[in-house]
Structures are given as structure tokens and as C-alpha cells.
Enzyme design. Structure first.
Site, PDB file in Angstrom:
ATOM      1  N   HIS A  11       1.430   5.163  -1.673  1.00 26.08           N
ATOM      2  CA  HIS A  11       0.837   6.030  -2.569  1.00 26.08           C
ATOM      3  C   HIS A  11       2.041   6.878  -3.578  1.00 26.08           C
ATOM      4  O   HIS A  11       2.907   7.555  -2.844  1.00 26.08           O
ATOM      5  CB  HIS A  11      -0.085   7.215  -2.091  1.00 26.08           C
ATOM      6  N   LEU A  12       2.144   6.784  -4.960  1.00 25.79           N
ATOM      7  CA  LEU A  12       3.340   7.382  -5.559  1.00 25.79           C
ATOM      8  C   LEU A  12       2.899   8.722  -6.121  1.00 25.79           C
ATOM      9  O   LEU A  12       3.918   9.433  -6.765  1.00 25.79           O
ATOM     10  CB  LEU A  12       3.688   6.370  -6.378  1.00 25.79           C
ATOM     11  N   ARG A  13       1.526   8.913  -6.260  1.00 26.03           N
ATOM     12  CA  ARG A  13       0.820  10.520  -6.726  1.00 26.03           C
ATOM     13  C   ARG A  13       1.479  10.765  -7.979  1.00 26.03           C
ATOM     14  O   ARG A  13       1.159  11.864  -8.637  1.00 26.03           O
ATOM     15  CB  ARG A  13       1.829  11.524  -5.864  1.00 26.03           C
ATOM     16  N   HIS A  15     -10.753  -0.266   1.518  1.00 25.58           N
ATOM     17  CA  HIS A  15     -10.092   0.579   2.631  1.00 25.58           C
ATOM     18  C   HIS A  15     -11.251   0.640   4.067  1.00 25.58           C
ATOM     19  O   HIS A  15     -10.718   1.275   4.954  1.00 25.58           O
ATOM     20  CB  HIS A  15     -10.299   2.056   2.018  1.00 25.58           C
ATOM     21  N   ASN A  51      -6.312   9.070   7.853  1.00 26.82           N
ATOM     22  CA  ASN A  51      -7.232   8.114   7.540  1.00 26.82           C
ATOM     23  C   ASN A  51      -7.017   6.510   7.451  1.00 26.82           C
ATOM     24  O   ASN A  51      -6.035   6.198   6.362  1.00 26.82           O
ATOM     25  CB  ASN A  51      -7.976   8.393   6.063  1.00 26.82           C
ATOM     26  N   HIS A  78       0.795  -1.139   0.031  1.00 25.42           N
ATOM     27  CA  HIS A  78       0.073   0.163  -0.083  1.00 25.42           C
ATOM     28  C   HIS A  78       0.821   1.237   0.157  1.00 25.42           C
ATOM     29  O   HIS A  78       1.408   1.758   1.004  1.00 25.42           O
ATOM     30  CB  HIS A  78      -1.092   0.056   1.296  1.00 25.42           C
ATOM     31  N   HIS A  91      -5.218  -1.100   5.838  1.00 22.33           N
ATOM     32  CA  HIS A  91      -5.074  -0.311   7.196  1.00 22.33           C
ATOM     33  C   HIS A  91      -6.000  -0.521   8.299  1.00 22.33           C
ATOM     34  O   HIS A  91      -6.806   0.465   8.572  1.00 22.33           O
ATOM     35  CB  HIS A  91      -4.784   1.167   6.850  1.00 22.33           C
ATOM     36  N   ASP A 140       0.941   2.564   3.701  1.00 25.55           N
ATOM     37  CA  ASP A 140      -0.155   3.629   3.302  1.00 25.55           C
ATOM     38  C   ASP A 140       0.775   5.024   3.381  1.00 25.55           C
ATOM     39  O   ASP A 140       0.459   6.085   3.610  1.00 25.55           O
ATOM     40  CB  ASP A 140      -1.076   3.681   4.317  1.00 25.55           C
ATOM     41  N   HIS A 181       2.249  14.218   0.874  1.00 20.90           N
ATOM     42  CA  HIS A 181       1.299  15.337   0.705  1.00 20.90           C
ATOM     43  C   HIS A 181       2.311  16.758   0.597  1.00 20.90           C
ATOM     44  O   HIS A 181       3.207  16.810   1.246  1.00 20.90           O
ATOM     45  CB  HIS A 181       0.367  15.917   1.629  1.00 20.90           C
TER      46      HIS A 181
HETATM   47  O1  DOR Z   1      -4.495   9.032   5.136  1.00 20.31           O
HETATM   48  C1  DOR Z   1      -4.842   8.559   3.949  1.00 20.31           C
HETATM   49  N1  DOR Z   1      -4.072   9.059   2.799  1.00 20.31           N
HETATM   50  N2  DOR Z   1      -5.383   7.522   3.877  1.00 20.31           N
HETATM   51  C2  DOR Z   1      -5.630   6.837   2.709  1.00 20.31           C
HETATM   52  O2  DOR Z   1      -6.257   5.627   2.432  1.00 20.31           O
HETATM   53  C3  DOR Z   1      -5.512   7.697   1.377  1.00 20.31           C
HETATM   54  C4  DOR Z   1      -4.204   8.550   1.569  1.00 20.31           C
HETATM   55  C5  DOR Z   1      -4.178   9.307   0.510  1.00 20.31           C
HETATM   56  O3  DOR Z   1      -4.032   8.817  -0.653  1.00 20.31           O
HETATM   57  O4  DOR Z   1      -3.412  10.542   1.000  1.00 20.31           O
HETATM   58 ZN    ZN Z   2      -7.233   4.140   2.575  1.00 21.02          ZN
HETATM   59 ZN    ZN Z   3      -3.868   4.555   1.385  1.00 21.23          ZN
END
Ligand code: DOR
Ligand code: ZN
Ligand code: ZN
Length: 387
Positions: free
Chosen positions: A20-22, A139, A238, A18, A192, A265, A269
């Protein structure tokens, strides 16, 4: 080249279910290249790239684009997750079969918020992926119970006067979808997991023979909602940070194997999305570069437990050949060398991630990744990325 591994621990290359590479969409927060570097430095040789990019990864075109960027970066095996975009009439909007047979060979399909609210859609999604032994990554959030939620629903949310995210918003979906997965006969993976109640539901579902697996993040194994009292948005995530009781249950569930894997996760940001008021900040924390050290700091797993829960089992869940194995003679190894005696201080400015939202800034952590090998070639040497 000879590497002196005296005093180091050799682990099979870590596998993150899990990440997130954006890219595409928010290359200011992370790219496949910068995220790959962060992953290699964290000891990972494979990461599953989550589908909530812009555009969403629900076509063969987008998943192949991400996969090719991963190949070009060459630091870690980037395995795209596909989004199950299902229409309200139940029609399939995502190219599930095409994503599965594409060069990206997608096996994990994430609901990404599209079908959590409607059990008909989740049932359809489970039926679709059953055909090629795919798995739905859920999720686990009932959105009608999390409207406006800012943190864990508990004593602190009441005192601060903020809308809370109750444990039941997670648990209700896990229970419902475990039953649906059992009914359909498909695999379900819970992302998560954050509450003690969720651990108990998953334990019961496994006992009942349902094909369910689950992951927990390093931050949910270490931090509690007490951190939200500071109003520092770096602790907004989250699902939210929970209570001491939840943390203890998650650690025990992981050690026992009710929770199958640790997954980061990793949620980079941009500064403007985090350095603002709590209510406006985006949820999520960096994870790749600190995951192993945080898991070590909880003392909940032995070295074999770490190999199992951070490499072998996630590799199996993701259907990744060649990862999660102990190096065998003649086979190019995916492996990581860790100095168990070293400690390091987390300096946000020194992270390889393009983002800075680590909740561990200034903390001294145990364990240092000294070298990582992807298919026999070093991606990290002397604690530094090779490119
Ligand atoms: O805190 C989170 N950020 N939970 C997620 O499931 C998505 C993630 C995000 O994409 O920033
Ligand atoms: Zn999530
Ligand atoms: Zn996530």
C-alpha cells in the site's frame, strides 16, 4: 564501479505482490517516492501497488498516474493493481480493459472489498479478467462474519470481551472462490493467508487443478494474537494475528510451496490513525524494510527458497518480465546483495517510510540489505538509498 560482495548473498531483486503506497489520497502516510525508497532498502526491485487509494485505482487514469510516479521515483518498478469495482447488478464499473492496455499494463485486479460479499460479483470479476489472463487478488473476508471484529476470535478475544474475527470468515471465502475460479477457469490469488485451515483448502484446490496461488505476510509468519493483549494498536492488522498452530502451518505451507509467495501487505498509517485506542486504530503494519529479515528470522526457507518465494514466483504471478530471474550475462540485473551475518535493530525513526507503525521496534533482526540494483543501476549502496 567495483562492489566488494565478499561474504554477501546475491538474490534476484525481491518482488512484492502487496504494497500500500497511499498515493493518491494519503500522502501524509506514504508517497510513491517514500514507499519506493523503503522498498529498495528492503531489497525489492518491484512492488505491486494496491488499489485502495483515494480515488480508488479503478480507471486507466489513476493506474497510469501511479505508474508514472513510480517511473519518476526511479527506485523500484511500481506496478499498479487495479480495483474491480462491480455494480450490484453485476455491471462492470471499473475500466478493466483500459487498465490492462494502459502504460501501467495492469494484470492483478483486487476485489478491494467490493465483491467479497456476493458470489455473483466475484464470478463476473473472474470472467472479466480471464480474457487477458489477469488474476483476481482476493482479500478473503466474509464481512458478515467479521462485523465489529477487533482481533482473532479465540481465547483472548473472549477474555477481553472484544468481537473476534473467526478463521472461518477467511476460509469460507477461499473455499467459495476457489470453486468459482475452477468453474470459470480463471486465475485466483489469495491475499495474506492467515490460518491453518486456509492452507489446507488451498492445498486441496491445487490438487484439484484449480488455478490458485496464495501469499503470506512476514507478520503472520512470526507474530501471534498474544501480542494483542498489550492493547498496542501497532499489532492491529487485517486479517488479525492468529495462533501458534496457524503460524506453524503457514511456515510449513510456505516451505512446501502450497503458499506460493511472501508478500508484505505494507500498510503505512499516519500517527493519529495508530496512536489511539485499539478500537479506533486503523489495521495494518509496515513491512517493506523488515520483510527479508523477518523471513530469515523464522528460519523456514533456504536461500533458494527465499529467492523462489520472494522473487521468482511473485514475479511470475504478477506477470513481470525481467524480475525474479537470476542475473544473466549482458542483461541489466534486478538484484539485491544481502549480508547474512549482519544484524540490525529496528529504529522506527530511521525507517524510510513516512509512517512509523512497525511492530518490530527495538528488535534485533538478522540480515542486512547492502545493495539493490534496478535494471543494473544501484538504488541502494552500503545499505543507503541512492536518492
Ligand atoms: O491491515 C490491513 N491494512 N489489511 C489490508 O488488507 C488493508 C490494509 C490497509 O490498507 O491499511
Ligand atoms: Zn487485505
Ligand atoms: Zn492490503
Amino acid at each position: 564501479e567495483v562492489i566488494d560482495a565478499d561474504g554477501l548473498i546475491a538474490l534476484p531483486g525481491l518482488v512484492d505482490l502487496h504494497t500500500h503506497l497511499r498515493e493518491p489520497g494519503r500522502e501524509d502516510a506514504e508517497t510513491v517516492m517514500s514507499g519506493s525508497r523503503a522498498a529498495a532498502l528492503g531489497g525489492y526491485t518491484a512492488v505491486c501497488a494496491m488499489a485502495n487509494t483515494d480515488p480508488v485505482a479503478d480507471t486507466a487514469g489513476v493506474v497510469e498516474q501511479v505508474w508514472r510516479l513510480g517511473q519518476a521515483a526511479g527506485l523500484v518498478d511500481v506496478r499498479p493493481v487495479g480495483a474491480v469495482t462491480v455494480g450490484l447488478a453485476g455491471e462492470r464499473l471499473a475500466e478493466l480493459g483500459a487498465m490492462a492496455t494502459s502504460a501501467a499494463a495492469v494484470r492483478i485486479f483486487s476485489d478491494d472489498g467490493h465483491c467479497v460479499s456476493d458470489p455473483r460479483l466475484m464470478r463476473r470479476a473472474l470472467e472479466y479478467v480471464k480474457a487477458f489472463d489477469g488474476v483476481i487478488a482476493q482479500h478473503a473476508e466474509e464481512p458478515r462474519l467479521t462485523v465489529g471484529a477487533q482481533l482473532h476470535e479465540g481465547e483472548l478475544s473472549g477474555r477481553l470481551g472484544l468481537a473476534g474475527w473467526p478463521a472461518v470468515a477467511e476460509e469460507a471465502i477461499i473455499a467459495r472462490d476457489a470453486l468459482l475460479a475452477g468453474h470459470v477457469g480463471s486465475r485466483l490469488h489469495i491475499c495474506h493467508v492467515s490460518t491453518a485451515g486456509s492452507v489446507e483448502i488451498i492445498r486441496g484446490a491445487k490438487r484439484a487443478g484449480i488455478r490458485i496461488t496464495a501469499e503470506v505476510t512476514p507478520h503472520h509468519l512470526l507474530l501471534t494474537d498474544a501480542r494483542a493483549e498489550s492493547y498496542d494498536p501497532v499489532f492491529k492488522v487485517n486479517p488479525p494475528l492468529r495462533t501458534d498452530t496457524d503460524v506453524a502451518a503457514l511456515r510449513a505451507g510456505l516451505a512446501e510451496g502450497v503458499i506460493d509467495a511472501v508478500a508484505t501487505d505494507h500498510a503505512p498509517h499516519a500517527v493519529e490513525d495508530k496512536e489511539c485506542e485499539w478500537q479506533y486504530a486503523r489495521p495494518g503494519m509496515l513491512g517493506l524494510e523488515t520483510a527479508l529479515s523477518i523471513v530469515m528470522s523464522t528460519k523456514s526457507l533456504s536461500w533458494d527458497g527465499i529467492a523462489e518465494r520472494m522473487s521468482r514466483v511473485p514475479a511470475r504471478i504478477a506477470g513481470l518480465d525481467g524480475h525474479g530471474r537470476d542475473p544473466a550475462p549482458g542483461v541489466p540485473a534486478n538484484l539485491t546483495l544481502v549480508d547474512p551475518a549482519a544484524t540490525w535493530v529496528v529504529e522506527p525513526a530511521e525507517l524510510a517510510s513516512l509512517s512509523r507503525n512497525t511492530p518490530y521496534a527495538g528488535m534485533e533482526l538478522p540480515g542486512r540489505v547492502m545493495a539493490t540494483f534496478l535494471a543494473g543501476r544501484p538504488t541502494v549502496l552500503d545499505g543507503k538509498a541512492t536518492k
